[in-house]
Design a protein around this motif. Structure first.
Motif, PDB file in Angstrom:
ATOM      1  N   ARG A 161     -40.562  91.910  70.335  1.00  0.00           N
ATOM      2  CA  ARG A 161     -41.060  92.962  70.381  1.00  0.00           C
ATOM      3  C   ARG A 161     -39.963  93.607  70.641  1.00  0.00           C
ATOM      4  N   TYR A 162     -39.042  93.946  69.279  1.00  0.00           N
ATOM      5  CA  TYR A 162     -38.648  94.850  68.523  1.00  0.00           C
ATOM      6  C   TYR A 162     -38.434  94.744  67.097  1.00  0.00           C
ATOM      7  N   GLY A 163     -38.876  96.177  66.794  1.00  0.00           N
ATOM      8  CA  GLY A 163     -38.821  96.361  64.685  1.00  0.00           C
ATOM      9  C   GLY A 163     -38.209  97.575  64.934  1.00  0.00           C
ATOM     10  N   SER A 164     -38.581  98.339  64.157  1.00  0.00           N
ATOM     11  CA  SER A 164     -37.856  99.361  62.783  1.00  0.00           C
ATOM     12  C   SER A 164     -37.725 101.273  63.599  1.00  0.00           C
ATOM     13  N   ILE A 165     -38.600 100.830  64.418  1.00  0.00           N
ATOM     14  CA  ILE A 165     -39.393 102.298  65.612  1.00  0.00           C
ATOM     15  C   ILE A 165     -38.796 102.606  66.410  1.00  0.00           C
ATOM     16  N   ASP A 166     -37.630 100.762  66.978  1.00  0.00           N
ATOM     17  CA  ASP A 166     -38.065 100.605  68.694  1.00  0.00           C
ATOM     18  C   ASP A 166     -35.401 101.450  68.915  1.00  0.00           C
ATOM     19  N   VAL A 167     -35.762 103.246  68.020  1.00  0.00           N
ATOM     20  CA  VAL A 167     -34.701 103.438  67.636  1.00  0.00           C
ATOM     21  C   VAL A 167     -34.153 103.953  69.570  1.00  0.00           C
ATOM     22  N   CYS A 168     -35.025 104.386  70.085  1.00  0.00           N
ATOM     23  CA  CYS A 168     -34.426 105.157  70.927  1.00  0.00           C
ATOM     24  C   CYS A 168     -34.930 104.848  72.879  1.00  0.00           C
ATOM     25  N   PHE A 169     -34.361 104.038  73.463  1.00  0.00           N
ATOM     26  CA  PHE A 169     -35.355 103.446  74.521  1.00  0.00           C
ATOM     27  C   PHE A 169     -34.677 103.473  75.828  1.00  0.00           C
ATOM     28  N   ARG A 170     -34.916 103.142  76.909  1.00  0.00           N
ATOM     29  CA  ARG A 170     -34.112 102.523  78.192  1.00  0.00           C
ATOM     30  C   ARG A 170     -34.437 101.306  78.838  1.00  0.00           C
ATOM     31  N   ALA A 171     -33.551 100.745  79.350  1.00  0.00           N
ATOM     32  CA  ALA A 171     -34.190  99.199  80.205  1.00  0.00           C
ATOM     33  C   ALA A 171     -33.830  99.577  81.621  1.00  0.00           C
TER      34      ALA A 171
ATOM     35  N   THR B 292     -30.069 105.988  71.879  1.00  0.00           N
ATOM     36  CA  THR B 292     -30.715 106.526  70.704  1.00  0.00           C
ATOM     37  C   THR B 292     -29.819 105.455  69.952  1.00  0.00           C
ATOM     38  N   VAL B 293     -30.071 104.706  68.475  1.00  0.00           N
ATOM     39  CA  VAL B 293     -29.546 103.311  68.103  1.00  0.00           C
ATOM     40  C   VAL B 293     -29.435 103.589  66.623  1.00  0.00           C
ATOM     41  N   PRO B 294     -29.060 103.478  65.648  1.00  0.00           N
ATOM     42  CA  PRO B 294     -28.945 103.726  63.930  1.00  0.00           C
ATOM     43  C   PRO B 294     -30.222 103.286  63.706  1.00  0.00           C
ATOM     44  N   GLU B 295     -30.968 103.885  62.476  1.00  0.00           N
ATOM     45  CA  GLU B 295     -32.117 103.782  62.511  1.00  0.00           C
ATOM     46  C   GLU B 295     -31.201 102.465  61.487  1.00  0.00           C
ATOM     47  N   GLY B 296     -32.687 101.430  61.474  1.00  0.00           N
ATOM     48  CA  GLY B 296     -32.548 100.265  60.252  1.00  0.00           C
ATOM     49  C   GLY B 296     -31.507  98.990  61.822  1.00  0.00           C
ATOM     50  N   ILE B 297     -31.439  99.385  62.638  1.00  0.00           N
ATOM     51  CA  ILE B 297     -30.661  98.413  63.322  1.00  0.00           C
ATOM     52  C   ILE B 297     -31.660  96.694  63.945  1.00  0.00           C
TER      53      ILE B 297
ATOM     54  N   ASP C  56     -42.531  97.052  64.493  1.00  0.00           N
ATOM     55  CA  ASP C  56     -42.431  96.503  66.059  1.00  0.00           C
ATOM     56  C   ASP C  56     -42.370  94.975  66.399  1.00  0.00           C
ATOM     57  N   ARG C  57     -41.897  94.723  65.443  1.00  0.00           N
ATOM     58  CA  ARG C  57     -41.429  93.287  65.818  1.00  0.00           C
ATOM     59  C   ARG C  57     -40.577  92.750  64.416  1.00  0.00           C
ATOM     60  N   THR C  58     -38.861  91.568  65.286  1.00  0.00           N
ATOM     61  CA  THR C  58     -38.785  90.674  64.575  1.00  0.00           C
ATOM     62  C   THR C  58     -39.432  89.535  64.809  1.00  0.00           C
ATOM     63  N   CYS C  59     -39.395  88.320  63.556  1.00  0.00           N
ATOM     64  CA  CYS C  59     -39.555  87.042  64.145  1.00  0.00           C
ATOM     65  C   CYS C  59     -38.239  86.096  63.235  1.00  0.00           C
ATOM     66  N   TYR C  60     -38.865  84.873  63.529  1.00  0.00           N
ATOM     67  CA  TYR C  60     -37.709  83.586  63.608  1.00  0.00           C
ATOM     68  C   TYR C  60     -38.194  83.000  62.899  1.00  0.00           C
ATOM     69  N   LEU C  61     -38.273  81.388  61.732  1.00  0.00           N
ATOM     70  CA  LEU C  61     -39.512  80.825  61.593  1.00  0.00           C
ATOM     71  C   LEU C  61     -39.325  79.813  60.876  1.00  0.00           C
ATOM     72  N   PHE C  62     -39.713  79.160  61.200  1.00  0.00           N
ATOM     73  CA  PHE C  62     -39.441  78.203  59.622  1.00  0.00           C
ATOM     74  C   PHE C  62     -41.123  77.146  60.061  1.00  0.00           C
ATOM     75  N   THR C  63     -40.871  76.281  58.593  1.00  0.00           N
ATOM     76  CA  THR C  63     -41.740  75.196  58.594  1.00  0.00           C
ATOM     77  C   THR C  63     -40.838  73.984  58.322  1.00  0.00           C
ATOM     78  N   CYS C  64     -41.746  73.532  58.587  1.00  0.00           N
ATOM     79  CA  CYS C  64     -41.544  71.775  58.068  1.00  0.00           C
ATOM     80  C   CYS C  64     -42.086  70.561  58.295  1.00  0.00           C
ATOM     81  N   THR C  65     -42.309  69.471  57.144  1.00  0.00           N
ATOM     82  CA  THR C  65     -43.582  67.997  57.923  1.00  0.00           C
ATOM     83  C   THR C  65     -42.576  67.595  58.508  1.00  0.00           C
ATOM     84  N   GLY C  66     -41.060  66.878  58.614  1.00  0.00           N
ATOM     85  CA  GLY C  66     -40.698  66.218  59.727  1.00  0.00           C
ATOM     86  C   GLY C  66     -39.395  67.035  59.697  1.00  0.00           C
ATOM     87  N   ASN C  67     -38.489  66.214  60.855  1.00  0.00           N
ATOM     88  CA  ASN C  67     -37.671  66.093  61.732  1.00  0.00           C
ATOM     89  C   ASN C  67     -38.130  67.555  62.267  1.00  0.00           C
ATOM     90  N   PHE C  68     -39.284  67.528  62.649  1.00  0.00           N
ATOM     91  CA  PHE C  68     -39.489  68.970  63.909  1.00  0.00           C
ATOM     92  C   PHE C  68     -38.336  69.429  64.922  1.00  0.00           C
TER      93      PHE C  68
END
Lengths: 422, 428
Positions: free
Chosen positions: A44-54, A62-67, A101-113
């Motif tokens: 849950r991290y997208g282009s709008i998350d440029v100012c935050f604290r943990a 504040t971090v650069p736009e597009g990071i 508001d999000r970054t996602c990594y994905l793959f699709t396959c039929t074999g070798n899951f």
């Protein structure tokens, strides 16, 4: 580890919702008689998350736009083989995307899951950034951003967001600008990675030709536990007013493009599912292909079938957006406002409501047809804290008066911006 | 394979492809009409849009959309494509499976009837002619569609390269014909195109899902029995080897240059050497591990996108890339050098295996939605025998290194087109 089976009898669908000991939420959605599987690992991290604290941090950073988008690109690399080269050995088709508001990594396959799944879990958890690789990526992404500047459909949309929003970072292009990304450093990437790529801020969904056993066998081996993190996103209070009610850019295209947004402001940053559904149905009634407006605008040669309306909402922003192609976008705007006023005066007919409800019903059912839609919906609904089948369950309870009440509350002409590309 | 399929011929030159699959939430029916690409392109192109908008039974567009809306948002769409030197008109209905209907009406039957009405019982006036206002509306929208596709400079550059490369071939005709031809259409011209299409088009109807196939077949066989069918033969000209390469540069007010390189694949039919060429193209510029992506884009940072695409139905390979204008020469050189490497067999066994695996995986997975299955079969409309994704996957798996090298050596450079950032507009 706790596993729950979530079922919907009417839809004939079910899936596993797993709280993994690593702190990650995992969804496994087997689909019988499907050949392929689709896995998506999202934060849950997208282009709008440029100012935050943990947790515990005193100040917002504040971090650069597009990071977020930049980080997505960089994560594919490692000290040895990059992720694409590794997927090449399994035959899977891999990709990633960054949204507001999000970054996602994905793959699709039929074999070798399992082999592909191992790669996904491994590379997303193994950041590797150096000043050299960051510099090289600045060149590649700079090209990508320049290419977007030649796409009028994207410019007309971003121009509208900038016309509506004065402070909220939704006004920034997802990829940032050539200037903003030039400020990105390896250290900044690690700061963002360590904050947002934490299991407590992420989710994993696999749908299709897959079993929970196969998923867990790999997940148990490869998922790294981390202390959960609480992230505080800076809430940008927006004034109800727009920055400008009209903006125009010249592209020399044959038929001008337009995006007309009606800004909404709330004290709470997020909209409920019911609000989103009611608003979508309202927009269908106002501007869908069964509407009086659609018929009239087509007849008057003011739109073509590209005309559409959507409810655009995320953390801290919400707007009703009408877009399309028109020889006279200003006239279209007047017609939309007239139609909104007419519907407020005359109300919505039972027939219009029933057709909108049936269309929505058909659309919700169709969402469970394709493995990519299912897996991405699982991630989105988890980040929104809304159970996947809730939309289907809520639908019969929505009434015409819900929609009429919504019509009174939103779509205020004085809070609208029209963006035109000619 | 997760579906079973059978093929029948409900009328002369009409192939019906019945694909039974019960796992989906939706079903679909597509009607595909193939015609020789040529001077009637614009009149033909208007037809699917005109016909799917209204029918004699639902002459009012809003009434039609309300009807489809009440069928749970059943979607009937129109499109036009080009396959080799054929123009293919499509009307496509997608709708929820009958088990989700909230009343007893069969959505599938209603949609099939609607599609048949669109094709055979259009909205006509008392003298049996199309209404001028309907024709004018569709002319405007088709003109706008034509122009809006060219707003995307990637598409524009590919289009210009196609016009230049195939200047003396039918293939240069665009799928919508020309803007001038669209604007010159009259109700009479469109009417005669409609009759000609019904009589002469090669037709393929795909029915996919858990549907009563027999009744759909009967419906179309009855409707076609009223037509005097004389299906046309469709041929595509193949040029195996390019002559002296053509080079054209044109300026436009754009931020990033678009370089398009057209090549002849060295084949004389859609089937010849297809598996080897397809693997070669993937290795050269199809996938993320391909030479164009991994070397020209990633390693050399010469462009944001750079890919090669094989069109087997015309025997050509088109390479598209987005480059900064100052990198034009370097990018072209690098793109051609990478092909040289493939010709000399300078690629690893791992790269070859990666391409074979990626293609075979993608072909086997092209069956997980009715849309994907339809896209798979409808593009085979010109092929005498329909084949499944598994059949194609098996073929990919048998391709050898020698075949790839041989395929690469048959490829010749035909046209280099550059749309560069500069003053003065190229022809719109």
């Amino acid at each position: 580890m706790s596993t729950e089976i979530i079922k919907n009898e009417l839809l004939g669908e079910s899936y596993y919702s797993i709280d993994h000991p690593s702190g990650l939420k995992i969804f496994v959605y087997p689909k019988e008689n499907y050949e392929s599987s689709y896995a998506v690992f999202g934060t849950r991290y997208g282009s709008i998350d440029v100012c935050f604290r943990a947790d515990g941090q005193q100040d917002f950073i504040t971090v650069p736009e597009g990071i977020a988008h930049f980080l997505e690109h960089k994560l594919f690399e490692s000290e040895e083989l990059d992720a694409f080269a590794r997927y090449a050995k399994t035959g899977a088709s891999a990709n990633a995307y960054t949204s507001f508001d999000r970054t996602c990594y994905l793959f699709t396959c039929t074999g070798n899951f399992k082999d592909s799944f191992e790669i996904l879990l491994d590379f997303v958890q193994s950041p590797y950034f150096t000043e050299e690789t960051v510099a090289k990526e600045q060149g590649i992404i700079g090209q990508e951003l320049t290419m977007y500047k030649d796409i009028p459909e994207m410019e007309v949309f971003y121009n509208m967001l900038r016309a509506m929003y004065s402070v909220h970072p939704v006004r920034i292009d997802i990829g940032g600008t050539v200037e903003s990304i030039s400020e990105i450093t390896a250290q900044r990437l690690y700061d963002c990675y360590n904050t947002f790529y934490n299991p407590s801020n992420m989710a994993l969904a696999v749908a299709g030709n897959v079993t929970p056993e196969a998923v867990l066998e790999v997940a148990d081996r490869l998922l790294k536990s981390k202390e959960p993190v609480t992230i505080e996103r800076r809430f940008f209070p927006e004034p109800p007013q727009v920055c400008t009610d009209y903006t125009q850019q010249t592209f020399n295209i044959a038929t001008p493009l337009f995006s007309l947004g009606y800004k909404e402001t709330y004290s709470e940053p997020e909209r409920s599912l019911k609000e989103i559904m009611v608003t979508s149905m309202l927009l269908e009634i106002i501007a869908g292909n069964t509407s009086v407006l659609y018929e009239r605008l087509l007849k008057d040669e003011l739109i073509n079938t590209e005309f559409s309306a959507e409810y655009f909402t995320g953390y801290g922003y919400a707007a009703c957006i009408f877009s399309g192609e028109s020889s006279d976008p200003k006239r279209v705007r007047e017609c939309i406002n007239e139609e909104i006023a007419r519907l407020r005066r005359e109300g919505i007919t039972d027939e219009q409501f029933e057709v909108a409800r049936r269309k929505y019903y058909g659309r919700v059912i169709t969402c469970f047809n394709e493995v990519d839609d299912i897996a991405n919906s699982l991630i989105v609904s988890h980040f929104q804290k809304i159970p996947l089948f809730e939309e289907f369950d809520l639908l019969p309870g929505i009434t015409k008066s819900d929609i009429e009440a919504r019509l009174e509350a939103t779509l205020r002409e004085e809070y609208s911006s029209l963006s035109v590309v000619i | 394979m997760n579906y079973s399929f059978s093929v029948s011929e409900p009328a002369a030159g009409v192939r019906m492809c019945k694909i039974k699959a019960s796992q989906f939430k939706t079903a679909c029916i597509s009607v595909n009409l193939a015609l020789p690409l040529g001077e009637d392109a614009s009149a033909n192109a208007l037809l699917p849009y005109l016909l799917h908008r209204c029918t004699g039974k639902y002459p009012d567009m809003r009434a039609m959309n309300m009807r489809l809306g009440s069928l749970y948002g059943a979607d009937i769409s129109a499109s036009v494509g080009k396959i080799g030197e054929a123009q293919v008109l499509q009307m496509y209905a997608s709708f929820i499976d009958d088990r989700f209907a909230l009343d007893s009406e069969s959505v599938a039957k209603s949609c099939a009837d609607m599609l048949a009405d669109m094709l055979f019982e259009p909205k006509l006036d008392e003298n049996g002619r199309f209404f001028p206002e309907d024709i004018e509306r569709e002319k405007r929208m088709l003109s706008e569609l034509y122009q809006s596709e060219l707003n995307d400079k990637k598409v524009y550059a590919l289009r210009r390269c196609t016009e230049i490369m195939f200047a003396s071939e039918v293939y240069s005709v665009g799928k919508y014909g020309t803007l001038a031809d669209i604007q010159a259409l009259t109700p009479e011209k469109v009417y005669s195109a409609w009759r000609r299409v019904l009589e002469t088009a090669r037709v393929q109807i795909d029915v996919i899902g858990n549907v009563d196939f027999d009744s759909v077949e009967k419906l179309f066989s009855q409707r076609f029995s009223c037509i005097n069918r004389a299906p046309v033969e469709i041929k595509t000209q193949f040029i195996k080897t390019a002559g002296e390469p053509k080079r054209v540069r044109e300026p436009m007010d754009i931020k990033q240059g678009k370089l398009v390189i057209g090549m002849r694949a060295g084949t004389a039919s859609a089937q010849e050497s297809y598996p080897a060429l397809r693997v070669m193209c993937d290795l050269y510029g199809g996938s993320p591990h391909s030479k164009l992506f991994s070397v020209v884009r990633e390693k050399m940072s010469l462009c944001y996108y750079c890919s090669a695409r094989l069109t087997r139905q015309k025997g050509i390979i088109m390479i598209q890339s987005g480059v900064e204008c100052e990198n034009e020469e370097k990018a072209e050189k690098a793109i051609l050098e990478q092909l040289e490497l493939v010709r000399r067999g300078e690629f690893s066994d791992d790269d070859l295996k990666a391409s074979v695996d990626a293609l075979s995986d993608a072909f086997r997975g092209a069956s997980d939605s009715p849309d994907a299955i339809d896209a798979w079969f409808s593009t085979q409309i010109l092929d005498s025998q329909l084949r499944s994704g598994d059949d194609f996957a098996d073929e990919m798996e048998s391709v050898t290194r020698e075949q790839v090298v041989e395929a690469a050596n048959g490829v010749t450079l035909d046209t280099v087109y550059m749309l560069y950032s500069g003053e003065g507009e190229a022809e719109k």
